[in-house]
Scaffold this motif. Structure first.
Motif, PDB file in Angstrom:
ATOM      1  N   SER A   1       0.827  -1.202   0.000  1.00  0.00           N
ATOM      2  CA  SER A   1       0.000   0.000   0.000  1.00  0.00           C
ATOM      3  C   SER A   1       0.862   1.254   0.000  1.00  0.00           C
ATOM      4  O   SER A   1       0.582   2.215  -0.727  1.00  0.00           O
ATOM      5  N   GLU A   2       1.912   1.236   0.800  1.00  0.00           N
ATOM      6  CA  GLU A   2       2.816   2.388   0.842  1.00  0.00           C
ATOM      7  C   GLU A   2       3.393   2.681  -0.545  1.00  0.00           C
ATOM      8  O   GLU A   2       3.464   3.854  -0.974  1.00  0.00           O
ATOM      9  N   ALA A   3       3.776   1.643  -1.254  1.00  0.00           N
ATOM     10  CA  ALA A   3       4.326   1.839  -2.601  1.00  0.00           C
ATOM     11  C   ALA A   3       3.280   2.449  -3.534  1.00  0.00           C
ATOM     12  O   ALA A   3       3.602   3.314  -4.362  1.00  0.00           O
ATOM     13  N   ARG A   4       2.032   2.007  -3.411  1.00  0.00           N
ATOM     14  CA  ARG A   4       0.975   2.575  -4.276  1.00  0.00           C
ATOM     15  C   ARG A   4       0.762   4.049  -3.966  1.00  0.00           C
ATOM     16  O   ARG A   4       0.602   4.863  -4.887  1.00  0.00           O
ATOM     17  N   TRP A   5       0.716   4.409  -2.680  1.00  0.00           N
ATOM     18  CA  TRP A   5       0.522   5.825  -2.346  1.00  0.00           C
ATOM     19  C   TRP A   5       1.689   6.672  -2.841  1.00  0.00           C
ATOM     20  O   TRP A   5       1.482   7.808  -3.319  1.00  0.00           O
ATOM     21  N   ARG A   6       2.896   6.153  -2.747  1.00  0.00           N
ATOM     22  CA  ARG A   6       4.053   6.919  -3.228  1.00  0.00           C
ATOM     23  C   ARG A   6       3.999   7.131  -4.734  1.00  0.00           C
ATOM     24  O   ARG A   6       4.449   8.172  -5.241  1.00  0.00           O
ATOM     25  N   ARG A   7       3.436   6.143  -5.456  1.00  0.00           N
ATOM     26  CA  ARG A   7       3.277   6.291  -6.914  1.00  0.00           C
ATOM     27  C   ARG A   7       2.063   7.140  -7.275  1.00  0.00           C
ATOM     28  O   ARG A   7       1.891   7.503  -8.442  1.00  0.00           O
ATOM     29  N   GLY A   8       1.225   7.410  -6.299  1.00  0.00           N
ATOM     30  CA  GLY A   8      -0.017   8.143  -6.571  1.00  0.00           C
ATOM     31  C   GLY A   8      -1.076   7.281  -7.207  1.00  0.00           C
ATOM     32  O   GLY A   8      -1.950   7.795  -7.923  1.00  0.00           O
ATOM     33  N   THR A   9      -1.035   5.955  -6.938  1.00  0.00           N
ATOM     34  CA  THR A   9      -2.000   5.036  -7.548  1.00  0.00           C
ATOM     35  C   THR A   9      -2.693   4.153  -6.497  1.00  0.00           C
ATOM     36  O   THR A   9      -2.674   2.921  -6.602  1.00  0.00           O
ATOM     37  N   PRO A  10      -3.275   4.772  -5.458  1.00  0.00           N
ATOM     38  CA  PRO A  10      -3.976   3.935  -4.469  1.00  0.00           C
ATOM     39  C   PRO A  10      -5.144   3.212  -5.117  1.00  0.00           C
ATOM     40  O   PRO A  10      -5.744   3.704  -6.085  1.00  0.00           O
ATOM     41  N   LEU A  11      -5.465   2.052  -4.579  1.00  0.00           N
ATOM     42  CA  LEU A  11      -6.554   1.247  -5.139  1.00  0.00           C
ATOM     43  C   LEU A  11      -7.926   1.802  -4.788  1.00  0.00           C
ATOM     44  O   LEU A  11      -8.899   1.512  -5.492  1.00  0.00           O
ATOM     45  N   SER A  12      -8.019   2.557  -3.698  1.00  0.00           N
ATOM     46  CA  SER A  12      -9.321   3.033  -3.235  1.00  0.00           C
ATOM     47  C   SER A  12      -9.113   4.094  -2.165  1.00  0.00           C
ATOM     48  O   SER A  12      -7.985   4.318  -1.714  1.00  0.00           O
ATOM     49  N   PRO A  13     -10.192   4.722  -1.704  1.00  0.00           N
ATOM     50  CA  PRO A  13     -10.065   5.703  -0.604  1.00  0.00           C
ATOM     51  C   PRO A  13      -9.697   5.082   0.736  1.00  0.00           C
ATOM     52  O   PRO A  13      -9.437   5.821   1.692  1.00  0.00           O
ATOM     53  N   VAL A  14      -9.680   3.741   0.832  1.00  0.00           N
ATOM     54  CA  VAL A  14      -9.306   3.112   2.099  1.00  0.00           C
ATOM     55  C   VAL A  14      -8.052   2.252   1.943  1.00  0.00           C
ATOM     56  O   VAL A  14      -7.766   1.408   2.790  1.00  0.00           O
ATOM     57  N   ASP A  15      -7.298   2.467   0.901  1.00  0.00           N
ATOM     58  CA  ASP A  15      -6.043   1.742   0.709  1.00  0.00           C
ATOM     59  C   ASP A  15      -5.134   2.004   1.905  1.00  0.00           C
ATOM     60  O   ASP A  15      -4.888   3.147   2.278  1.00  0.00           O
ATOM     61  N   GLY A  16      -4.650   0.922   2.521  1.00  0.00           N
ATOM     62  CA  GLY A  16      -3.738   1.063   3.639  1.00  0.00           C
ATOM     63  C   GLY A  16      -4.380   1.140   5.003  1.00  0.00           C
ATOM     64  O   GLY A  16      -3.673   1.259   6.009  1.00  0.00           O
ATOM     65  N   VAL A  17      -5.710   1.042   5.080  1.00  0.00           N
ATOM     66  CA  VAL A  17      -6.397   1.122   6.376  1.00  0.00           C
ATOM     67  C   VAL A  17      -6.381  -0.256   7.041  1.00  0.00           C
ATOM     68  O   VAL A  17      -6.814  -1.238   6.441  1.00  0.00           O
ATOM     69  N   PRO A  18      -5.910  -0.381   8.277  1.00  0.00           N
ATOM     70  CA  PRO A  18      -5.845  -1.685   8.952  1.00  0.00           C
ATOM     71  C   PRO A  18      -7.231  -2.189   9.365  1.00  0.00           C
ATOM     72  O   PRO A  18      -8.079  -1.410   9.811  1.00  0.00           O
ATOM     73  N   TYR A  19      -7.443  -3.499   9.240  1.00  0.00           N
ATOM     74  CA  TYR A  19      -8.747  -4.069   9.600  1.00  0.00           C
ATOM     75  C   TYR A  19      -8.589  -5.462  10.198  1.00  0.00           C
ATOM     76  O   TYR A  19      -7.631  -6.177   9.929  1.00  0.00           O
ATOM     77  N   GLY A  20      -9.580  -5.834  11.030  1.00  0.00           N
ATOM     78  CA  GLY A  20      -9.672  -7.177  11.578  1.00  0.00           C
ATOM     79  C   GLY A  20     -10.947  -7.844  11.118  1.00  0.00           C
ATOM     80  O   GLY A  20     -11.885  -7.187  10.653  1.00  0.00           O
ATOM     81  N   VAL A  21     -11.011  -9.164  11.273  1.00  0.00           N
ATOM     82  CA  VAL A  21     -12.141  -9.962  10.784  1.00  0.00           C
ATOM     83  C   VAL A  21     -12.588 -10.923  11.885  1.00  0.00           C
ATOM     84  O   VAL A  21     -11.765 -11.685  12.412  1.00  0.00           O
ATOM     85  N   LYS A  22     -13.841 -10.894  12.230  1.00  0.00           N
ATOM     86  CA  LYS A  22     -14.386 -11.823  13.226  1.00  0.00           C
ATOM     87  C   LYS A  22     -14.173 -13.257  12.759  1.00  0.00           C
ATOM     88  O   LYS A  22     -14.337 -13.573  11.572  1.00  0.00           O
ATOM     89  N   ASP A  23     -13.869 -14.134  13.718  1.00  0.00           N
ATOM     90  CA  ASP A  23     -13.544 -15.517  13.362  1.00  0.00           C
ATOM     91  C   ASP A  23     -14.798 -16.354  13.084  1.00  0.00           C
ATOM     92  O   ASP A  23     -14.887 -17.509  13.471  1.00  0.00           O
ATOM     93  N   MET A  24     -15.760 -15.744  12.409  1.00  0.00           N
ATOM     94  CA  MET A  24     -16.880 -16.449  11.789  1.00  0.00           C
ATOM     95  C   MET A  24     -16.963 -16.114  10.306  1.00  0.00           C
ATOM     96  O   MET A  24     -17.880 -16.553   9.616  1.00  0.00           O
ATOM     97  N   VAL A  25     -15.992 -15.318   9.833  1.00  0.00           N
ATOM     98  CA  VAL A  25     -15.969 -14.835   8.457  1.00  0.00           C
ATOM     99  C   VAL A  25     -14.673 -15.315   7.817  1.00  0.00           C
ATOM    100  O   VAL A  25     -13.582 -15.160   8.388  1.00  0.00           O
ATOM    101  N   GLY A  26     -14.786 -15.886   6.637  1.00  0.00           N
ATOM    102  CA  GLY A  26     -13.638 -16.532   6.011  1.00  0.00           C
ATOM    103  C   GLY A  26     -12.583 -15.574   5.498  1.00  0.00           C
ATOM    104  O   GLY A  26     -12.895 -14.584   4.835  1.00  0.00           O
TER     105      GLY A  26
END
Length: 477
Positions: A65-90
Motif C-alpha cells: 500500500s505504501e508503494a501505491r501511495w508513493r506512486r499516486g495510484t492507491p486502489l481506493s479511498p481506504v487503501d492502507g487502512v488496517p482491519y480485523g475480521v471476526k472468526d466467523m468470516v472466512g
C-alpha cells in the motif's frame, strides 16, 4: 508515532485523516500498521480481542500500500487502512474456527468471504481474526476456544458479543475497520458496551458467503470508531458479490439527503421501566437535544414481547442445525449453553417453526408501515450496563438467557431494517451507553447521514480528538 501538531495517533485518528496523511506523505501505511500492531502487542493479552494474528501479511500488505501511495495510484479511498475480521468470516489461507473446539476446523479457507474480498481489493491491510462466542450464539464474546474477551473501559466486565473482539479492537486502536456478524444484535451489543459504532445494514446489503447459520437473521457488517469511518467501510464491503443468493442490489436514494436535524421526524421508545437509570438518563438527554435541535418527536411502542416469541423458534432451530453438523462424540466440547438451546430446537415441531415464520412476515409488514411515518426510530441499544466478564448476563443465574437482557436489537434482524448502535453518553461509573437508530429498509445511506448528525449532537467523549481514547486510559486505572 504522533504527527507534529496532532493530538491523535495514527492508530486512533479518523480514517479520512489517516488517508490524508498517506496522500500528503506525512505518514505511511507501514507506519500506521506498526502503530496498530504495537497496540495489539500491548493490549491483547489483557483484553483478548484477537485470536489469530498474521504480522507477516500485515506488514507485506502495508508495504504494498505504501508503494501505491508513493506512486499516486492507491486502489481506493481506504487503501492502507488496517482491519480485523471476526472468526466467523472466512479469510483466505486461515482456518475459520467459530470460537469452537468441537469443530476441529484446522483447514485453511480457500476463498475470502465477500466483505474480506472487497477490503482486500481496496488495498486495506489485514491484521488478524477477532474473537466471538461459539458460533456467535450469545450476546457475549467468551468461547471454549478463546476464553473471555474483556471490556476496554473496565476489563473486569464483558465486551458484549458476539462480535466482542471486533468492538474491543475498534475501541482501542487495534484496527480502524472491523468486520463482524449480527444474527440478533451481535454487532450492536458490543458496540454499545465498548463505546464504538456498529451497524446491521438492510439484510442482504453486505453480501455474505457462506450464508450464516440463522439464514435471513444473519448479517455481516462493520464496526468502527465513528460514523464517518463506518460509512467508508460500508461503502467498500457493500459492493455486490455473485456468491450471495440473498444480496440486494445497490439502490438509488428515493428521498433527499438529510443535512440537519430540524424537522426530522423521530419516533422514540422511552421504555424507562426496562432500563438502568443511567441508560434512561442518556436517552432523556438525547431526546432533549433532538427537541432543542428542532426534531419532531413522537413516542412509539414496539412489539418487543411478540418479537421475542417469534425469534425463539428461529434461534433454536438454527442452533439445533449447527449442532447436528458436529459429530455426536464431540458434543461434550460444545459450550453448555449452546447445547441447551440446541436441545430445545430438537423438540421444536415443524408447525411451530412455520408459525414463527408466518408471524415474522406479519411483524415485518406491520413495522414497515409504521416506519413510513418517520425518518428514524430511536431506542436504547441495551437497557443495561456491561456486566461481569465470563457471565451470560447481569443476574446471578448460571442459565440466564442473553435474550432476557437484550430486548431492542433482535427485532430488526427479524424485520430486516438497517439498525445502528451509536455511543451517546456514559454512566455515573464511566461506562459507555449506546443508543440505536433504525431506518426504513434500503435506506442505509440515509441512516448514516442521520447518525452522523446525532453523533455530532451528543459529542461522545471517545470520539473527541486525543492521542489515547477514553477506553485505553481506563486500562491504566
Amino acid at each position: 508515532m504522533t504527527l507534529p501538531g496532532d493530538r491523535q495517533s495514527l492508530a486512533t485518528m479518523p480514517v479520512s485523516d489517516l488517508v490524508r496523511c498517506y496522500r500528503s506523505g506525512d505518514a505511511s501505511p507501514v507506519e500506521a500498521a506498526k502503530e496498530v500492531v504495537a497496540r495489539i502487542d500491548g493490549l491483547n493479552d489483557r483484553l483478548n480481542a484477537y485470536c489469530h494474528l498474521d504480522p507477516d501479511t500485515t506488514m507485506r500488505e502495508a508495504a504494498a500500500s505504501e508503494a501505491r501511495w508513493r506512486r499516486g495510484t492507491p486502489l481506493s479511498p481506504v487503501d492502507g487502512v488496517p482491519y480485523g475480521v471476526k472468526d466467523m468470516v472466512g479469510v483466505r489461507g486461515i482456518p475459520t474456527r467459530f470460537g469452537s473446539v468441537a469443530l476441529a476446523a484446522d483447514t485453511p479457507v480457500a476463498e475470502d468471504a465477500p466483505a474480506v474480498a472487497r477490503l482486500r481489493e481496496a488495498g486495506a491491510v489485514f491484521l488478524g481474526k477477532t474473537t466471538t462466542s461459539e458460533f456467535g450464539w450469545k450476546g457475549t464474546a467468551d468461547s471454549p476456544l478463546t476464553g473471555i474477551t474483556r471490556n476496554p473501559w473496565n476489563p473486569a466486565l464483558t465486551s458484549g458479543g458476539s462480535s466482542g473482539g471486533a468492538a474491543c479492537a475498534a475501541a482501542t486502536g487495534m484496527g480502524h475497520f472491523q468486520i463482524g456478524t449480527d444474527g440478533g444484535g451481535s454487532l450492536r451489543i458490543p458496540a454499545s458496551f465498548c463505546g464504538v459504532v456498529g451497524m446491521k445494514a438492510t439484510f442482504g446489503r453486505v453480501p455474505a458467503w457462506p450464508s450464516g447459520p440463522m439464514f435471513t437473521l444473519s448479517n455481516v457488517g462493520p464496526i468502527a470508531r465513528t460514523v464517518d469511518d463506518l460509512g467508508l467501510m460500508l461503502d467498500t464491503i457493500a459492493r455486490p458479490d455473485p456468491r450471495d443468493w440473498n444480496a440486494v442490489p445497490e439502490t438509488v436514494a428515493s428521498r433527499p439527503p438529510v443535512t440537519e436535524l430540524s424537522g426530522l421526524r423521530v419516533a422514540f421508545v422511552p421504555d424507562e421501566a426496562r432500563c438502568d437509570p443511567d441508560v434512561s438518563l442518556v436517552m432523556r438527554d438525547v431526546i432533549g437535544r433532538l427537541a432543542d435541535a428542532g426534531a419532531e418527536l413522537t413516542e412509539l411502542v414496539l412489539p418487543l414481547e411478540e418479537a421475542r416469541r417469534i425469534l425463539d423458534p428461529h434461534w433454536q432451530a438454527g442452533t439445533c442445525w449447527l449442532a447436528r453438523t458436529i459429530p455426536a462424540e464431540r458434543h461434550d466440547l460444545l459450550d453448555e449453553g449452546f447445547r441447551k438451546v440446541a436441545e430445545r430446537g430438537e423438540g421444536l415441531s415443524l408447525m411451530a417453526y412455520y408459525e414463527a415464520m408466518m408471524s415474522r412476515q406479519k411483524l415485518g409488514e406491520s413495522l414497515q408501515r409504521q416506519l413510513e411515518t418517520y425518518d428514524v426510530l430511536l431506542t436504547p441499544c441495551l437497557p443495561i450496563l456491561p456486566f461481569a466478564a465470563g457471565r451470560l448476563g447481569p443476574g446471578a443465574r448460571a442459565e440466564e438467557d442473553w435474550l432476557d437482557w437484550n430486548p431492542y436489537t433482535f427485532l430488526f434482524n427479524l424485520t430486516r431494517q438497517p439498525a445502528l448502535s451509536l455511543p451517546a453518553g456514559t454512566s455515573a461509573s464511566g461506562l459507555p451507553i449506546g443508543i440505536q437508530l433504525v431506518a426504513r429498509m434500503y435506506e442505509d445511506r440515509r441512516l448514516l447521514m442521520i447518525a452522523s448528525l446525532v453523533e455530532r449532537l451528543v459529542g461522545f467523549p471517545a470520539n473527541v480528538a486525543g492521542d489515547r481514547s477514553a477506553s485505553e486510559k481506563s486500562l491504566d486505572r
